[in-house]
Motif scaffolding. Structure first.
Motif, PDB file in Angstrom:
ATOM      1  N   LEU A  40       0.850  -1.186   0.000  1.00  0.00           N
ATOM      2  CA  LEU A  40       0.000   0.000   0.000  1.00  0.00           C
ATOM      3  C   LEU A  40       0.885   1.235   0.000  1.00  0.00           C
ATOM      4  N   ILE A  72     -10.350   3.250   5.529  1.00  0.00           N
ATOM      5  CA  ILE A  72     -10.131   1.797   5.525  1.00  0.00           C
ATOM      6  C   ILE A  72     -11.398   1.146   6.046  1.00  0.00           C
ATOM      7  N   ARG A  83     -10.244   8.251  -1.032  1.00  0.00           N
ATOM      8  CA  ARG A  83      -9.830   6.915  -1.462  1.00  0.00           C
ATOM      9  C   ARG A  83     -10.216   5.908  -0.391  1.00  0.00           C
ATOM     10  N   VAL A  96      -9.676   1.892   0.999  1.00  0.00           N
ATOM     11  CA  VAL A  96      -8.999   0.599   0.942  1.00  0.00           C
ATOM     12  C   VAL A  96      -9.899  -0.399   1.660  1.00  0.00           C
ATOM     13  N   LYS A 151      -5.778  -7.088   1.213  1.00  0.00           N
ATOM     14  CA  LYS A 151      -6.349  -5.897   0.604  1.00  0.00           C
ATOM     15  C   LYS A 151      -7.203  -6.363  -0.564  1.00  0.00           C
ATOM     16  N   ASP A 208      -9.245  -1.095  -3.773  1.00  0.00           N
ATOM     17  CA  ASP A 208      -8.569   0.163  -3.490  1.00  0.00           C
ATOM     18  C   ASP A 208      -9.003   1.140  -4.577  1.00  0.00           C
TER      19      ASP A 208
END
Ligand SMILES: Nc1ncnc2c1ncn2[C@@H]1O[C@H](COP(=O)(O)OP(=O)(O)OP(=O)(O)O)[C@@H](O)[C@H]1O
Ligand SMILES: Nc1ncnc2c1ncn2[C@@H]1O[C@H](COP(=O)(O)OP(=O)(O)OP(=O)(O)O)[C@@H](O)[C@H]1O
Ligand SMILES: [Mg+2]
Ligand SMILES: [Mg+2]
Lengths: 283, 282
Positions: free
Chosen positions: B28, B38, B213, B215, B222, B225
């Motif tokens: 990341l 997140i 953004r 994630v 992950k 994204d």
């Protein structure tokens, strides 16, 4: 008989100085009259510090009133002889799960409550399994509670109270650390208890979406109950709610925004299907 | 570039019955000045991930860079890292321990070596920023309501003026107004000072309203994204991993199905209202 009934309930915390001497009081509950019918689902909203947790702690006699009276299933919580009965009637999920997790293994922790109530061993295991399943934590039954994530701990705490099968469950922000799916699961588990076992549910929350299905909503402000009604009545009063630092469900907010921009939508839309239907009619 | 993770793995209690592979090959990059959200199901590894960012947890394998330098290099100044990357824990009320609120918030700046006067100035500013009432400054942090404690904990980190602010579920337990106020203030600081913000949250609505953004974490990996619009377009996949899209996104999808001429990728009330009004006027 009401499951919960209070008259002019008052609670004052002592204010202390550094040496621990009482230097005054802080009135957290100020003349609350509340009625909760057996088997109903009641939600309590209110700003931080408005007195929700203090009120909740009166429902299973963790705190006893400094003024007025509260009865739980007809029992006066001030009566020391009724303490055990009151605690057995009303199970509580605290705001912070770490405060109530005691076992070193998840299933032990959940079984602790029923064991204390004298439930037979076979029945305990059945309850432990059922309640862990209902909060989606069965696969963690052998795990150590202090090695779980925040949301996982919260689910275990909820399972612990469900396993005690109390007549009344008081949930103090049970979903604050849960993912959307977990929030839905908890609310569903609670709804199921109400349908199948007629358990009375008192839910304290800051998520407006969770109270849509409640029978009654109470809004607290500085120790007082300032609004009371069905979710539709309460969420129609957007401007008043804002004064008390509250909000409305996002769908209600969108409907309100569209009204402001000139669409002729009714007030108090709560669910997404309602909004979609209303918009289709306008077309 | 502010922070970079390269193939980070983390295993809790390896070799014991409690072994859990909580982070799996996570890479990341976060630019200075980004506002990153997140999201992920409970137990997906979010808290584990962010505790790596200020060196509180050490990766089992992989590497982490802060401003280009590996934080695992010998002699790396971890103490400085911790004041530059400020982390507000998931249950921050446990970080409170001083005799009163003001002293508690002064703790961080004091550790940075600021004078008593400066500490207090920073502390007062931070408390004001999070909307904590002055009349409680001398109260013991243990005698506050849940939401009040949380404000104090956030102020404690803000008072250190970190370059990167990492918040683990900062608004859980805050009343709706308080939630908006704190996120607005953080957003304002972010825009004003260029502070990087990393926000862990279970509120899809808050995430959609504030971040550039997102994630998405799933079982230690992950999974996605992208921008809020990009990520929430995958709402069906998100539901499979315990998540959801904001309420309004669902409304828009329903409307589209019912024949409305809407784009259906709105993630905030503003966007949704614009789109609906446009479809009525066309
Ligand atoms: N142990 C305590 N000692 C002294 N005062 C307290 C104590 N616990 C709470 N208070 C005070 O009583 C008031 C009501 O607190 P309470 O915890 O009931 O609020 P709440 O509505 O549950 O808030 P929140 O949404 O933040 O959980 C607050 O002003 C708080 O500071
Ligand atoms: N001390 C520990 N020992 C062993 N396993 C742990 C420990 N702490 C966390 N875990 C496990 O690691 C995984 C990731 O946990 P983490 O706390 O990072 O999740 P999270 O995404 O922050 O969840 P939440 O949304 O519930 O806070 C979980 O499966 C959890 O059970
Ligand atoms: Mg509370
Ligand atoms: Mg976490």
């Amino acid at each position: 008989m009401e499951m919960i009934h209070s008259e002019k309930l008052v609670y004052e915390y002592d204010k202390r100085d550094e040496e621990g001497n009482v230097i005054g009081t802080n009135r957290a509950i100020d003349g609350v009259d509340i009625d909760v019918a057996p088997g109903s689902f009641v939600a309590v909203l209110g700003h931080n510090g408005s007195g929700k947790s203090t009120l909740a702690k009166h429902m299973n006699a963790i705190l006893v009133p400094t003024g007025g009276t509260i009865w739980v299933d007809g029992k006066d919580t001030k009566d020391p002889a009724e303490l055990w009965n009151v605690r057995q009637t009303a199970g509580m999920v605290f705001q912070n799960p770490d405060n109530q997790i005691i076992g070193t293994v998840v299933e032990e922790d959940v079984g602790f409550g029923p064991e204390n109530l004298g439930v037979p061993t076979d029945e305990i295991w059945k309850r432990v399994e059922d309640s862990l399943r209902s909060v989606g934590m069965l696969e963690y039954r052998k795990a150590s509670p202090n090695k779980l994530s925040g949301g996982q701990k919260q689910r275990v705490a909820i399972a612990g109270v469900i396993a005690m099968e109390p007549k009344c469950i008081v949930l103090d922000e049970p979903t604050a650390m849960l993912d959307p799916n977990g929030r839905r699961e908890v609310i569903q588990a609670v709804e199921k208890l109400r349908e199948e076992k007629n358990v009375t549910v008192i839910l304290i929350t800051h998520y407006m979406e969770e109270v849509i299905d409640a029978d009654q909503v109470f809004v607290m402000d500085d120790g007082h109950i300032v609004m009371h009604g069905t979710p539709r009545e309460i969420f129609s009063r957007v401007d008043e709610l804002k004064v008390y630092r509250m909000d409305v469900p996002q769908v209600t907010m969108l409907a309100e925004e569209l009204r402001k921009r000139g669409l002729d939508l009714p007030r108090g839309i709560l669910r997404r299907e309602e909004l979609v239907e209303a918009l289709c009619r306008l077309r | 570039m502010s922070i970079a993770l390269e193939h980070v793995n983390y295993v809790y209690s390896p070799g014991t019955a409690y072994e859990r592979h909580a982070l799996k090959d996570v890479s990341l990059e976060i630019e200075q000045g980004q506002f990153v959200g997140i999201i992920g199901h409970t137990g997906s590894g979010k808290s584990t991930l962010i505790q790596h960012l200020n060196g509180l947890m050490k990766a089992t394998s992989g590497n982490i860079y802060y401003e280009g330098q590996s934080i695992y290099e010998e002699g790396y100044d971890m103490k400085k890292l911790r004041t530059q990357v400020g982390l507000v824990f998931q249950y921050p009320e446990y970080q409170l321990f001083e005799v009163d609120v003001l002293t508690d918030v002064c703790f961080g700046p004091k550790n940075q070596g600021l004078s008593q006067e400066e500490c207090e100035k920073n502390a007062r500013e931070a408390l004001e920023l999070v909307g904590f009432p002055e009349k409680y400054y001398r109260q013991s942090p243990f005698e506050l309501s849940g939401g009040q404690k949380r404000r104090v904990a956030i102020a404690g980190i803000l008072a250190m003026h970190p370059k990167v602010l990492v918040l683990d579920e900062p608004t859980a337990g805050l009343d709706p107004k308080g939630r908006d106020e704190i996120l607005d203030q953080i957003d304002h600081l972010h825009k004003e000072t260029g502070m990087t913000v990393i926000l862990v949250s279970h509120s899809m609505e808050d995430i959609a309203n504030y971040v550039d953004r997102i994630v998405v974490m799933n079982r230690g990996e992950k999974m996605l994204d992208g921008t809020p619009r990009e990520v929430f377009a995958h709402y069906k996949e998100l539901e499979k991993v315990g998540l959801a899209a904001p309420q309004v996104t669902y409304v828009m999808h329903d409307l589209k199905e019912r024949g409305f001429d809407v784009a259906a990728d709105a993630t905030t009330i503003e966007e949704a209202a614009d789109d609906i009004m446009r479809s009525f006027h066309d």
